[in-house]
Enzyme design. Structure first.
Site, PDB file in Angstrom:
ATOM      1  N   GLU A  50      14.233  47.093  -3.958  1.00 55.35           N
ATOM      2  CA  GLU A  50      14.421  47.553  -5.513  1.00 55.35           C
ATOM      3  C   GLU A  50      13.970  49.038  -5.547  1.00 55.35           C
ATOM      4  OE1 GLU A  50      13.226  43.495  -7.597  1.00 55.35           O
ATOM      5  OE2 GLU A  50      11.552  44.602  -6.971  1.00 55.35           O
ATOM      6  N   SER A 104      13.853  36.408 -12.185  1.00 46.45           N
ATOM      7  CA  SER A 104      14.249  35.576 -13.413  1.00 46.45           C
ATOM      8  C   SER A 104      15.107  36.283 -14.699  1.00 46.45           C
ATOM      9  CB  SER A 104      13.259  34.508 -13.856  1.00 46.45           C
ATOM     10  OG  SER A 104      12.194  35.263 -14.287  1.00 46.45           O
ATOM     11  N   GLY A 157       7.495  43.835  -7.498  1.00 41.62           N
ATOM     12  CA  GLY A 157       7.485  43.011  -6.370  1.00 41.62           C
ATOM     13  C   GLY A 157       6.968  41.554  -6.433  1.00 41.62           C
ATOM     14  N   GLY A 158       6.846  40.991  -7.554  1.00 40.05           N
ATOM     15  CA  GLY A 158       6.328  39.469  -7.697  1.00 40.05           C
ATOM     16  C   GLY A 158       7.627  38.881  -7.119  1.00 40.05           C
ATOM     17  N   GLY A 159       8.777  39.256  -6.838  1.00 39.09           N
ATOM     18  CA  GLY A 159       9.687  38.336  -5.818  1.00 39.09           C
ATOM     19  C   GLY A 159       9.707  38.787  -4.582  1.00 39.09           C
ATOM     20  N   GLY A 161      13.829  43.869 -13.269  1.00 45.48           N
ATOM     21  CA  GLY A 161      12.779  43.444 -13.783  1.00 45.48           C
ATOM     22  C   GLY A 161      11.295  44.145 -13.635  1.00 45.48           C
ATOM     23  N   ALA A 162      10.330  43.743 -13.973  1.00 47.83           N
ATOM     24  CA  ALA A 162       8.881  44.343 -13.700  1.00 47.83           C
ATOM     25  C   ALA A 162       7.859  43.298 -13.902  1.00 47.83           C
ATOM     26  CB  ALA A 162       8.659  45.674 -14.364  1.00 47.83           C
ATOM     27  N   ASP A 163       6.753  43.390 -13.199  1.00 51.29           N
ATOM     28  CA  ASP A 163       5.731  42.371 -13.565  1.00 51.29           C
ATOM     29  C   ASP A 163       4.742  43.060 -14.448  1.00 51.29           C
ATOM     30  OD1 ASP A 163       6.331  40.389 -11.469  1.00 51.29           O
ATOM     31  OD2 ASP A 163       6.391  42.306  -9.887  1.00 51.29           O
ATOM     32  N   THR A 216      16.259  41.957  -8.918  1.00 52.57           N
ATOM     33  CA  THR A 216      15.623  40.731  -8.631  1.00 52.57           C
ATOM     34  C   THR A 216      14.882  39.964  -9.709  1.00 52.57           C
ATOM     35  OG1 THR A 216      16.030  41.583  -6.236  1.00 52.57           O
ATOM     36  CG2 THR A 216      14.566  39.605  -6.760  1.00 52.57           C
TER      37      THR A 216
HETATM   38  C1  5RP Z   1      10.852  41.311  -7.687  1.00 53.57           C
HETATM   39  C2  5RP Z   1      10.500  41.784  -8.943  1.00 53.57           C
HETATM   40  C3  5RP Z   1      10.735  41.146 -10.234  1.00 53.57           C
HETATM   41  O1  5RP Z   1      11.650  42.246 -11.081  1.00 53.57           O
HETATM   42  C4  5RP Z   1       9.621  41.159 -10.977  1.00 53.57           C
HETATM   43  O2  5RP Z   1       8.704  40.378 -10.068  1.00 53.57           O
HETATM   44  C5  5RP Z   1       9.845  40.378 -12.409  1.00 53.57           C
HETATM   45  O3  5RP Z   1      10.373  39.229 -12.215  1.00 53.57           O
HETATM   46  P1  5RP Z   1      10.728  38.059 -13.486  1.00 53.57           P
HETATM   47  O4  5RP Z   1      11.689  38.790 -14.241  1.00 53.57           O
HETATM   48  O5  5RP Z   1      11.186  37.073 -12.730  1.00 53.57           O
HETATM   49  O6  5RP Z   1       9.422  37.897 -14.153  1.00 53.57           O
HETATM   50  O7  5RP Z   1      10.131  43.042  -8.787  1.00 53.57           O
HETATM   51  O8  5RP Z   1      10.473  41.729  -6.395  1.00 53.57           O
END
Ligand code: 5RP
Length: 235
Positions: free
Chosen positions: A111, A34, A103-105, A90-92, A32
């Site tokens: 996940e 961008s 968990g940004g999303g 992805g990751a934050d 999940t």
């Molecule tokens: C969603 C996530 C995303 O993978 C994480 O927030 C990175 O997002 P982005 O690729 O938009 O920067 O953990 O829960």
């Protein structure tokens, strides 16, 4: 659509690099966010071109499901498969030990289920996500069932954190996860032992899952721009 935004370019490059690693006849965890959205798009394009055949995706969120459908990736569920070959997500934040904050999303619970089941978990990030210590730039997301929000916030404060309930954007009230729960974002001054903190928080009654992913990632692909040119490095 072409862009000159360097962060978007890094996300596109790293998404493509991850999509290129997917092989025919495989079950793919679809993350999940961008960055993963570009990986999903490129997997779909490889399928359309016939470069890839017999792929099935396991989405980690409603967003991933919608994107997979848009780009023509057939989907399945964890009830129908016995394993996942590769997961891309992805990751934050990513630390030097390949531990993550996600968990940004607000999708970190699903996940973690999908990513930790994969034979290979590939993380896709732009270079701005690399940190020496987790928690330096990003708050730690914790998914909580609604009736437990206040006691969990109190316990997180007792642990030394500064918790705040995640609020919606273009929506009045809190963010509601795909499971119908709420997210508490917590600022910790320093996360010295991510493995211990992950377990401690998950042991709080009412917590479903937190965004620390410790010892789960196999490969980190990092999108960079060096001398004005985009490239991808592997950690
Ligand atoms: C969603 C996530 C995303 O993978 C994480 O927030 C990175 O997002 P982005 O690729 O938009 O920067 O953990 O829960």
């Amino acid at each position: 659509m072409t862009t000159t935004d360097p962060v978007v370019i890094m996300k596109q490059e790293v998404g493509k690099a991850a999509a290129d690693r997917v092989q025919s006849n495989s079950i793919v965890g679809l993350g999940t966010g961008s960055t993963t959205a570009y990986a999903i798009q490129y997997i779909g394009e490889r399928l359309q071109k016939g470069e890839l055949t017999n792929i099935v995706g396991v989405p980690t969120s409603f967003q991933a499901e919608v994107l997979a459908k848009k780009y023509g990736i057939p989907l399945t569920t964890l009830d129908a498969v016995t394993h996942i070959d590769v997961a891309i997500d992805g990751a934050d934040e990513v630390d030097p030990h390949k531990n993550l904050i996600k968990g940004g999303g607000a999708a970190h619970t699903r996940e973690k289920v999908v990513d930790s089941l994969a034979n290979q978990f590939i993380v896709v990030v732009d270079s701005g996500k690399l940190v020496d210590k987790l928690g330096s730039t990003f708050l730690l997301p914790v998914e909580v069932i609604p009736m437990a929000v206040t006691p969990v916030m109190n316990k997180l404060e007792q642990l030394g954190g500064k918790p705040e309930l995640r609020m919606g954007i273009k929506k009045a009230g809190p963010v509601v996860t795909d499971q119908g729960n709420l997210v508490i974002d917590v600022k910790f001054e320093s996360i010295d032992n991510p493995a211990e903190l992950e377990k401690t928080i998950n042991n709080m009654p009412g917590v479903l899952e937190n965004g620390l992913f410790v010892g789960v990632a196999d490969v980190i692909l990092v999108g960079e721009i060096i001398d004005g040119k985009p490239s991808v490095k592997e950690i």
